[in-house]
Design an enzyme around this catalytic site. Structure first.
Site, short mmCIF file in Angstrom:
data_model
loop_
_atom_site.label_atom_id
_atom_site.label_comp_id
_atom_site.label_asym_id
_atom_site.label_seq_id
_atom_site.Cartn_x
_atom_site.Cartn_y
_atom_site.Cartn_z
N THR A 1 0.80 -1.23 0.00
CA THR A 1 0.00 0.00 0.00
C THR A 1 0.83 1.28 0.00
OG1 THR A 1 -1.41 1.34 1.44
CG2 THR A 1 -0.16 -0.36 2.52
N GLU B 1 0.25 3.61 1.85
CA GLU B 1 0.39 4.01 3.27
C GLU B 1 1.84 3.81 3.73
OE1 GLU B 1 -2.31 6.04 4.67
OE2 GLU B 1 -1.31 5.19 6.42
N TYR C 1 -0.97 0.38 10.84
CA TYR C 1 -1.31 -0.34 9.60
C TYR C 1 -0.15 -0.24 8.60
CZ TYR C 1 -3.41 -0.96 4.95
OH TYR C 1 -3.66 -1.32 3.65
N LYS D 1 2.10 -3.30 7.16
CA LYS D 1 2.17 -3.59 5.71
C LYS D 1 3.61 -3.56 5.20
CE LYS D 1 -2.01 -4.27 3.87
NZ LYS D 1 -2.36 -5.43 3.06
#
Ligand code: NDP
Ligand code: GDR
Length: 347
Positions: free
Chosen positions: A130, A132, A154, A158
């Site tokens: 991601t 992110e 998160y 990831k």
């Protein structure tokens, strides 16, 4: 793809899982899709796509945090392509549940990588990474070589899974590919994510079922694409000659406020923005009603301010590019939500 290709999708009850299952079934695959045992499992997405009863779709109960279950899953399905989409995927919740997020989103993919190594190292593996992971961005736009600086539990989880995917690729010669996907949305997006929260609220406000929409940070900028375009990219990644890392993005960024304006425009409402920060309000220029307010409870302890991706590598190696504009996507989402609110079937 051979005639008998078998694919496995973890997280088929999610947005991407549903679209990817539809795509793979259209391509002739046998598809195993995993779901979690819960008191009230919800298959509304694959039902909405009309594939729930497809003869080549098999639904399998599975939890990503279980290594033994991961090994049995690969043995029983004999899948040759594994798409790992399962995750605790909501950034906001990851601040409240960092351990659960680490176990599912971080360590979960390692169970699958280990299971592949044990059962059949020739399996092709896709990891749902991601944007992110870029977090506090170190370059604009972001590409495969941009350094990472995650800003949420998160994002950190990831990033661990991303590096483990690369580590298994390099250590065990496994076809382990990581797709760094920027935000992608659709009418099947969960209601907790900002775009769908907005389009659902716009539909409800337009149909007089709701008075106002409460949001957090309106200044965050995101590179939003259409989920259906992105699952095509996932599939292409596993058809490539070599495992690799690919960014999928549109190379356009807009603020949350821009998306709110766009969604209201789809129901012919124009907003005037007044006030600053926590006091900012979106006011209907016609009726003078306050339609959008800030609620600080939607602010995050640390924010990702600006994301914009460069998908040139995917375009060059996979021939992938996004097909849908943000305006088209936003209208599609508002229309779907208007229909659902009218029918009383909002998910
Ligand atoms: P969703 O949140 O819609 O779907 C996540 C799926 O994971 C659901 O099916 C969920 O099941 C399942 N899941 C959660 N925990 C577990 C577990 N312990 N074991 C097995 N399954 C589990 O996400 P999206 O479809 O939007 O995203 C797919 C993947 O891509 C995710 O990994 C996400 O982090 C990642 N991603 C998404 C982007 C986006 O913009 N959509 C961008 C970049 C990456 P249940 O229904 O039971 O909760
Ligand atoms: P994101 O998506 O965190 O980018 O993660 P989300 O839609 O949750 O937030 C986008 C931006 O909007 C701001 N925001 C709000 N967000 C939510 N959810 N609710 C609000 O009321 C609100 N108000 C403002 C957020 O602060 C943020 O800046 C998504 C997920 O799909 C991840 O799984 C995926 O990895 C990334 O996209 C890429």
């Amino acid at each position: 793809m051979g005639k008998s290709s078998i694919s496995l999708i973890t997280g088929i009850t999610g947005q991407d899982g549903a679209y990817l299952a539809q795509l793979l079934l259209e391509k002739g695959y046998t598809v195993y899709g995993t779901y979690r045992r819960t008191a009230s499992t919800n298959f509304w997405r694959i039902e909405e796509l009309g594939i729930r009863q497809h003869p080549k779709l098999y639904l399998v109960e599975y939890d990503l945090t279980d290594l033994g279950a991961s090994i049995r899953l690969l043995q029983q399905t004999e899948a040759t392509e594994v798409y790992n989409l399962a995750a605790q995927s909501f950034v906001g919740v990851s601040f409240d549940q960092p351990m659960a997020t680490a176990q599912i989103t971080g360590l979960g993919p390692l169970n699958l990588l280990e299971a592949i190594r044990i059962v059949n190292p020739k399996i092709r593996f896709y990891q749902a990474s991601t944007s992110e992971m870029f977090g506090k961005v170190q370059a604009i736009p972001q590409c495969e070589r941009t350094p990472f600086y995650p800003r949420s539990p998160y994002g950190v989880a990831k990033l661990y899974a991303h590096w483990m995917t690369i580590n298994y690729r390099e250590s065990y010669d496994m076809f382990a590919t990581s797709g760094i996907l920027f935000n992608h949305e659709s009418p099947l997006r969960g209601l907790e994510f900002v775009t769908r929260k907005i389009t659902n609220a716009v539909a409800r406000i337009h149909l007089a079922k709701q008075a106002t929409l409460e949001l957090g940070n309106l200044n965050a900028k995101r590179d939003w694409g259409y989920a259906k375009d992105y699952v095509e990219g996932m599939w292409r990644m596993l058809q490539a000659d070599e495992p690799d890392t690919f960014v999928l993005a549109t190379h356009r960024t807009e603020t949350v406020r821009d998306f709110v304006n766009m969604a209201f425009k789809a129901v012919a409402i124009q907003l005037d923005w007044q006030g600053k920060e926590e006091n900012e309000q979106g006011i209907d220029t016609c009726s003078g009603k306050v339609l959008v307010k800030i609620n600080p409870k939607f602010y995050r302890p640390a924010e990702v301010g600006l994301l914009i991706g460069n998908p040139a590598h995917a375009q060059e190696k996979l021939g992938w590019k996004p097909q849908t504009t943000l305006e088209q996507l936003c209208c599609m989402m508002v229309e779907a939500d208007l229909r659902r609110v009218q029918q009383g079937t909002s998910f």
